[in-house]
Write a protein that holds these residues in place. Structure first.
Motif, PDB file in Angstrom:
ATOM      1  N   GLN A 443      35.782  40.487  41.777  1.00  0.00           N
ATOM      2  CA  GLN A 443      34.732  40.550  42.792  1.00  0.00           C
ATOM      3  C   GLN A 443      34.879  39.376  43.733  1.00  0.00           C
ATOM      4  OE1 GLN A 443      30.689  41.078  41.399  1.00  0.00           O
ATOM      5  NE2 GLN A 443      31.348  42.286  39.617  1.00  0.00           N
ATOM      6  N   MET A 444      34.612  39.631  45.011  1.00  0.00           N
ATOM      7  CA  MET A 444      34.702  38.577  46.013  1.00  0.00           C
ATOM      8  C   MET A 444      33.605  37.538  45.788  1.00  0.00           C
ATOM      9  SD  MET A 444      36.403  37.404  48.459  1.00  0.00           S
ATOM     10  CE  MET A 444      36.310  36.330  49.878  1.00  0.00           C
ATOM     11  N   SER A 445      33.944  36.273  46.042  1.00  0.00           N
ATOM     12  CA  SER A 445      32.997  35.167  45.878  1.00  0.00           C
ATOM     13  C   SER A 445      33.242  34.153  46.996  1.00  0.00           C
ATOM     14  CB  SER A 445      33.192  34.504  44.512  1.00  0.00           C
ATOM     15  OG  SER A 445      32.559  33.244  44.465  1.00  0.00           O
ATOM     16  N   PRO A 446      32.202  33.407  47.395  1.00  0.00           N
ATOM     17  CA  PRO A 446      32.410  32.348  48.389  1.00  0.00           C
ATOM     18  C   PRO A 446      33.456  31.326  47.955  1.00  0.00           C
ATOM     19  CG  PRO A 446      30.072  32.779  48.109  1.00  0.00           C
ATOM     20  CD  PRO A 446      30.771  33.575  47.059  1.00  0.00           C
ATOM     21  N   VAL A 447      33.673  31.193  46.636  1.00  0.00           N
ATOM     22  CA  VAL A 447      34.686  30.255  46.142  1.00  0.00           C
ATOM     23  C   VAL A 447      36.071  30.676  46.619  1.00  0.00           C
ATOM     24  CG1 VAL A 447      35.828  29.352  44.088  1.00  0.00           C
ATOM     25  CG2 VAL A 447      33.334  29.583  44.128  1.00  0.00           C
ATOM     26  N   TYR A 448      36.358  31.989  46.530  1.00  0.00           N
ATOM     27  CA  TYR A 448      37.664  32.474  46.989  1.00  0.00           C
ATOM     28  C   TYR A 448      37.799  32.322  48.505  1.00  0.00           C
ATOM     29  CZ  TYR A 448      38.115  34.526  42.350  1.00  0.00           C
ATOM     30  OH  TYR A 448      38.202  34.718  40.992  1.00  0.00           O
ATOM     31  N   ALA A 449      36.719  32.551  49.218  1.00  0.00           N
ATOM     32  CA  ALA A 449      36.754  32.389  50.674  1.00  0.00           C
ATOM     33  C   ALA A 449      37.047  30.940  51.051  1.00  0.00           C
ATOM     34  CB  ALA A 449      35.425  32.838  51.279  1.00  0.00           C
ATOM     35  N   LEU A 450      36.468  30.007  50.292  1.00  0.00           N
ATOM     36  CA  LEU A 450      36.728  28.590  50.558  1.00  0.00           C
ATOM     37  C   LEU A 450      38.193  28.250  50.300  1.00  0.00           C
ATOM     38  CD1 LEU A 450      35.811  25.681  51.132  1.00  0.00           C
ATOM     39  CD2 LEU A 450      35.205  25.480  48.715  1.00  0.00           C
ATOM     40  N   LEU A 451      38.725  28.740  49.191  1.00  0.00           N
ATOM     41  CA  LEU A 451      40.133  28.480  48.883  1.00  0.00           C
ATOM     42  C   LEU A 451      41.032  29.073  49.970  1.00  0.00           C
ATOM     43  CD1 LEU A 451      40.268  29.182  45.028  1.00  0.00           C
ATOM     44  CD2 LEU A 451      40.126  26.971  46.181  1.00  0.00           C
ATOM     45  N   ASN A 452      40.678  30.261  50.443  1.00  0.00           N
ATOM     46  CA  ASN A 452      41.484  30.935  51.462  1.00  0.00           C
ATOM     47  C   ASN A 452      41.524  30.150  52.767  1.00  0.00           C
ATOM     48  OD1 ASN A 452      42.904  33.561  52.222  1.00  0.00           O
ATOM     49  ND2 ASN A 452      41.339  33.444  53.823  1.00  0.00           N
ATOM     50  N   SER A 453      40.428  29.439  53.084  1.00  0.00           N
ATOM     51  CA  SER A 453      40.345  28.689  54.344  1.00  0.00           C
ATOM     52  C   SER A 453      40.831  27.249  54.221  1.00  0.00           C
ATOM     53  CB  SER A 453      38.898  28.690  54.849  1.00  0.00           C
ATOM     54  OG  SER A 453      38.042  28.033  53.913  1.00  0.00           O
ATOM     55  N   ALA A 470      46.862  26.532  33.660  1.00  0.00           N
ATOM     56  CA  ALA A 470      45.882  27.604  33.438  1.00  0.00           C
ATOM     57  C   ALA A 470      46.369  28.886  34.103  1.00  0.00           C
ATOM     58  CB  ALA A 470      44.516  27.199  33.991  1.00  0.00           C
ATOM     59  N   PRO A 471      47.450  29.475  33.600  1.00  0.00           N
ATOM     60  CA  PRO A 471      48.011  30.678  34.230  1.00  0.00           C
ATOM     61  C   PRO A 471      47.040  31.848  34.270  1.00  0.00           C
ATOM     62  CG  PRO A 471      49.003  30.268  32.062  1.00  0.00           C
ATOM     63  CD  PRO A 471      48.232  29.054  32.418  1.00  0.00           C
ATOM     64  N   GLU A 472      46.054  31.859  33.360  1.00  0.00           N
ATOM     65  CA  GLU A 472      45.068  32.937  33.386  1.00  0.00           C
ATOM     66  C   GLU A 472      44.244  32.917  34.680  1.00  0.00           C
ATOM     67  OE1 GLU A 472      43.167  29.512  31.013  1.00  0.00           O
ATOM     68  OE2 GLU A 472      45.152  30.349  31.473  1.00  0.00           O
ATOM     69  N   CYS A 473      44.103  31.729  35.259  1.00  0.00           N
ATOM     70  CA  CYS A 473      43.383  31.615  36.534  1.00  0.00           C
ATOM     71  C   CYS A 473      44.197  32.213  37.677  1.00  0.00           C
ATOM     72  CB  CYS A 473      43.068  30.152  36.834  1.00  0.00           C
ATOM     73  SG  CYS A 473      41.878  29.411  35.707  1.00  0.00           S
ATOM     74  N   ILE A 474      45.505  32.056  37.622  1.00  0.00           N
ATOM     75  CA  ILE A 474      46.371  32.660  38.637  1.00  0.00           C
ATOM     76  C   ILE A 474      46.194  34.176  38.629  1.00  0.00           C
ATOM     77  CG2 ILE A 474      48.779  33.082  39.291  1.00  0.00           C
ATOM     78  CD1 ILE A 474      47.943  30.303  39.998  1.00  0.00           C
ATOM     79  N   SER A 475      46.122  34.749  37.433  1.00  0.00           N
ATOM     80  CA  SER A 475      45.926  36.196  37.316  1.00  0.00           C
ATOM     81  C   SER A 475      44.577  36.611  37.898  1.00  0.00           C
ATOM     82  CB  SER A 475      46.010  36.616  35.844  1.00  0.00           C
ATOM     83  OG  SER A 475      47.267  36.277  35.293  1.00  0.00           O
ATOM     84  N   ALA A 476      43.537  35.816  37.632  1.00  0.00           N
ATOM     85  CA  ALA A 476      42.203  36.134  38.151  1.00  0.00           C
ATOM     86  C   ALA A 476      42.177  36.066  39.671  1.00  0.00           C
ATOM     87  CB  ALA A 476      41.173  35.175  37.553  1.00  0.00           C
ATOM     88  N   ILE A 477      42.816  35.042  40.243  1.00  0.00           N
ATOM     89  CA  ILE A 477      42.863  34.895  41.698  1.00  0.00           C
ATOM     90  C   ILE A 477      43.652  36.044  42.315  1.00  0.00           C
ATOM     91  CG2 ILE A 477      43.717  33.459  43.593  1.00  0.00           C
ATOM     92  CD1 ILE A 477      43.241  31.016  41.786  1.00  0.00           C
ATOM     93  N   ALA A 478      44.786  36.389  41.705  1.00  0.00           N
ATOM     94  CA  ALA A 478      45.627  37.461  42.238  1.00  0.00           C
ATOM     95  C   ALA A 478      44.893  38.794  42.240  1.00  0.00           C
ATOM     96  CB  ALA A 478      46.913  37.555  41.423  1.00  0.00           C
ATOM     97  N   ALA A 479      44.097  39.028  41.211  1.00  0.00           N
ATOM     98  CA  ALA A 479      43.356  40.294  41.121  1.00  0.00           C
ATOM     99  C   ALA A 479      42.356  40.424  42.264  1.00  0.00           C
ATOM    100  CB  ALA A 479      42.640  40.377  39.773  1.00  0.00           C
ATOM    101  N   VAL A 480      41.690  39.338  42.611  1.00  0.00           N
ATOM    102  CA  VAL A 480      40.714  39.370  43.703  1.00  0.00           C
ATOM    103  C   VAL A 480      41.424  39.441  45.053  1.00  0.00           C
ATOM    104  CG1 VAL A 480      38.851  38.111  44.843  1.00  0.00           C
ATOM    105  CG2 VAL A 480      38.986  38.150  42.354  1.00  0.00           C
ATOM    106  N   ALA A 481      42.516  38.663  45.196  1.00  0.00           N
ATOM    107  CA  ALA A 481      43.244  38.649  46.462  1.00  0.00           C
ATOM    108  C   ALA A 481      43.841  40.007  46.792  1.00  0.00           C
ATOM    109  CB  ALA A 481      44.354  37.589  46.404  1.00  0.00           C
ATOM    110  N   ALA A 482      44.114  40.804  45.766  1.00  0.00           N
ATOM    111  CA  ALA A 482      44.710  42.125  45.987  1.00  0.00           C
ATOM    112  C   ALA A 482      43.685  43.170  46.414  1.00  0.00           C
ATOM    113  CB  ALA A 482      45.413  42.587  44.702  1.00  0.00           C
ATOM    114  N   LEU A 483      42.402  42.862  46.307  1.00  0.00           N
ATOM    115  CA  LEU A 483      41.369  43.821  46.687  1.00  0.00           C
ATOM    116  C   LEU A 483      41.373  44.051  48.189  1.00  0.00           C
ATOM    117  CD1 LEU A 483      38.390  42.512  44.489  1.00  0.00           C
ATOM    118  CD2 LEU A 483      39.860  44.493  44.025  1.00  0.00           C
ATOM    119  N   ARG A 484      41.121  45.271  48.597  1.00  0.00           N
ATOM    120  CA  ARG A 484      41.056  45.594  50.013  1.00  0.00           C
ATOM    121  C   ARG A 484      39.771  45.049  50.627  1.00  0.00           C
ATOM    122  NH1 ARG A 484      43.079  51.903  50.620  1.00  0.00           N
ATOM    123  NH2 ARG A 484      45.215  51.582  49.845  1.00  0.00           N
TER     124      ARG A 484
END
Length: 516
Positions: A443-453, A470-484
Motif C-alpha cells: 500500500q502507498m504511504s507518505p514514507v515511500y513518497a518521501l523516499l522517492n523525492s 535488511a533484504p526483506e525491506c528491499i522486497s517490501a519497497i519493490a512490491a509497493v514501487a511496482a504498483l500502478r
C-alpha cells in the motif's frame, strides 16, 4: 606554605576551626530556643569568604593532603549533620566533592559509612538548589570510579527514597547544572546495575526525562546526551514498550526536535555525535514499535523529519567510514615504517637508500597532483620518501618513543570512532527496518513518497544499507514501487541500479578515494 600555594597550614587549621565554631554556635542557639530549631541560618560574610577560599583551594593535591591530616572529612560531615545554614552545607559538601577528585582520597571518603549515609540523606532533607548541585556532584565523582562505586551502589539500593528523589529533581528542577548531575547519576546507575535499571524504568521516569530535557534545551549538551541515553536504557527493560507508549507523542517530539538541532544542515558531520544520534534512533525505533504500532507509524507519516535526517546520516556514515578507512591504512603504514626505522641501530647511522624527496621535488609533485599528471606509484614514492626522511630525523633526535605513543593513541581513537560509527549504522538500519516493515503491505504511504523525492545519492546509500542488512525491506519497497499509479519512478530506478551494481560500503568508490 602548603606546596606551591600562598596558604599556610595555620590558615587552613584556623578555617576549619571557624567552621566548627559556627556549627557549634548554631547548636547552642537550638538548645536555647527550641521554637526556632527549623529556621534557616545565615552565615557571616567574612566567614563565607574564608571558607570559599578553602573550597577553591581544595582541588590542590597538597591542600587535600593537609585536610586529611587535620581530619577534615570528619569535620565536614559533622558540619553537614548539624548545620541549618544552606550555605555552610553547600561549601562543606563542595569541599568533599573536590577532595574526592584527588586520587586515593575518594576511597577514604567512600569508606566512611557515615559520609555515604549523610550525603544520601541530604537528598531528602535539602531543597536548596546550590546544595543539591554539590551533593549530586559528589555522588557523580564517586560513581565514576571503580574502587568507590560498589559501596555507593549498595547504599543506593537500600535507600527507599533515592529513585523517587532523582525522578522528582529531573521533573521539577529549573537548574540545568542540577539536572545534568542527576541525569549523569541515573544514566550511570541504569547502565551498570540491572536491578536499579528496572527500578527506574517506569512511565514516571520517561515523563521526568521529557521535562528535564525541556529545561536544559533540545540542543546538544552533556545533560541532553545523558537524558537521551536514559531513554535508550529504558528500552532494554521488559516493560519498555508500555513506558514509552504512554508518552509516545512527547518522546517523539522531543527526539525529532533534538535531531533538528543537529541535522538541519546541508551536510551532517558525525564527529563526536555518533553516540547521541544512535540514542535518538534507538528511541525512535522503540516509539514506532511500541503497541499499537499504527500510532507510531502515524507519527512518522505526519512528521517525516526523522526519515529525512536519517537519510542524511546514512550518507554521513558512508563518508565517515571511508575517512576512517583511509586514516587506518595511513596509521598502519606509519607504524610499520616507524618500527623499521627504530629497529636499525645505531640511530645516528640510519641511511635511507632512496634519495630523499627534497622541497623542489615535493613542489613539482604537488603541481602534478593539481594537473592530474602524477601516477599513484609516483605519488606514493615521493610521499613515502618524504615521510621516511622525517621519521629518520625524528629517530636521530630520540623521538621514536613519542612517535610510538602517538601511534597507539591514534589507533585507540580510530578504534573508538569506528565502533561508534558502526553502532550508529546498526541503529539507523534498525529504525528503517522497523518503519518499513510496520507499513501496510503493498500500500502507498507518505514514507515511500518521501523516499522517492529524496536525493538519488541518499536513496542509493539507503537501499545498499538495506540490501546488506535488511533484504526483506528491499522486497517490501519493490512490491509497493511496482504498483500502478504510485508514481514512484525514482524509487524503481534506484532499486534497479542498486540490485545490478551491488557495492559494499567500506570499499565504496576506491577510485574517488585515490583522487582525494
Amino acid at each position: 606554605m602548603i606546596g606551591d600555594t600562598v596558604f599556610s597550614k595555620h590558615w587552613l587549621f584556623t578555617a576549619l576551626m571557624k567552621l566548627i565554631q559556627e556549627v557549634d554556635g548554631e547548636s547552642s542557639a537550638n538548645k536555647e530556643g527550641d521554637d526556632e530549631k527549623d529556621d534557616i541560618v545565615d552565615v557571616d560574610d567574612d566567614l563565607q569568604t574564608e571558607l570559599c577560599r578553602l573550597w577553591d583551594m581544595s582541588m590542590n593535591k597538597d591542600v587535600v593532603l593537609c585536610l586529611i591530616e587535620f581530619k577534615a572529612i570528619d569535620i565536614l560531615v559533622g558540619a553537614l549533620t548539624k548545620t541549618r545554614a544552606p550555605r555552610l552545607a553547600e561549601i562543606s559538601v563542595g569541599i568533599l566533592g573536590n577532595m574526592a577528585c584527588c586520587k586515593g582520597v575518594g576511597s577514604q571518603i567512600t569508606d566512611s559509612e557515615g559520609v555515604r549515609q549523610v550525603v544520601l540523606l541530604m537528598l531528602d532533607a535539602y531543597s536548596d538548589t546550590p546544595t543539591l548541585v554539590e551533593t549530586t556532584r559528589l555522588i557523580v565523582v564517586c560513581l565514576s570510579t571503580e574502587n568507590t562505586r560498589e559501596l555507593w551502589l549498595a547504599d543506593i539500593k537500600k535507600s527507599k527514597t533515592f529513585v523517587e528523589n532523582m525522578r522528582f529533581i529531573l521533573q521539577s528542577s529549573t537548574s540545568s547544572d542540577l539536572i545534568k548531575n542527576v541525569a549523569n547519576i541515573v544514566d550511570q546507575l541504569m547502565d551498570i546495575e540491572e536491578e536499579i535499571c528496572s527500578a527506574f524504568s517506569t512511565p514516571e521516569l520517561v515523563l521526568a526525562v521529557v521535562e528535564g530535557m525541556k529545561q536544559v534545551g533540545v540542543v546538544w549538551s552533556e545533560a541532553a546526551e545523558s537524558l537521551l541515553h536514559i531513554l535508550t536504557l529504558v528500552r532494554t527493560t521488559a516493560e519498555d514498550s508500555s513506558c514509552l507508549a504512554l508518552h509516545r507523542e512527547s518522546v517523539f517530539s522531543l527526539v525529532t526536535d533534538f535531531l533538528h538541532s543537529l541535522c538541519d544542515c546541508a551536510m551532517v558531520t558525525l564527529e563526536s555525535k555518533e553516540t547521541v544520534l544512535a540514542s535518538c534512533y534507538c528511541i525512535l525505533s522503540a516509539v514506532v514499535m511500541a503497541p499499537p504500532s499504527d500510532d507510531g507509524i502515524e507519527l512518522i507519516e505526519q512528521n517525516s523529519s526523522a526519515i529525512t535526517f536519517a537519510l542524511k546520516i546514512v550518507e554521513a556514515i558512508r563518508q565517515q567510514r571511508r575517512r576512517l578507512s583511509r586514516l587506518s591504512r595511513r596509521s598502519d603504514e606509519h607504524k610499520k615504517l616507524t618500527e623499521t626505522l627504530t629497529a636499525r641501530q645505531p640511530h645516528s647511522t640510519i641511511n635511507v637508500s632512496e634519495k630523499p624527496a627534497n622541497s623542489e621535488e615535493r613542489v613539482n609533485a604537488a603541481d602534478k597532483r593539481v594537473d592530474g599528471d602524477l601516477s599513484a606509484s609516483e605519488e606514493s614514492d615521493v610521499d613515502g620518501r618524504a615521510r621516511t626522511e622525517r621519521l629518520a630525523k625524528a629517530s636521530d633526535n630520540g623521538q621514536a618513543d613519542d612517535n610510538g605513543q602517538a601511534d597507539d593513541s591514534c589507533q585507540r581513537s580510530l578504534s573508538d570512532s569506528t565502533e561508534s560509527t558502526e553502532i550508529l549504522r546498526e541503529q539507523i538500519l534498525d529504525f528503517f527496518r522497523n518503519v518499513l516493515l510496520a507499513l501496510p503491505k503493498e500500500q502507498m504511504s507518505p514514507v515511500y513518497a518521501l523516499l522517492n523525492s529524496s536525493k538519488s545519492s541518499y536513496l542509493h546509500q539507503l537501499l545498499r544499507l538495506l540490501q546488506d542488512g535488511a533484504p526483506e525491506c528491499i522486497s517490501a519497497i519493490a512490491a509497493v514501487a511496482a504498483l500502478r499509479g504510485t508514481g514512484l519512478h525514482a524509487l524503481r530506478d534506484a532499486l534497479k541500479h542498486v540490485q545490478t551494481t551491488k557495492v559494499s560500503l567500506p570499499e565504496d568508490n576506491k577510485e574517488e578515494e585515490k583522487q582525494l
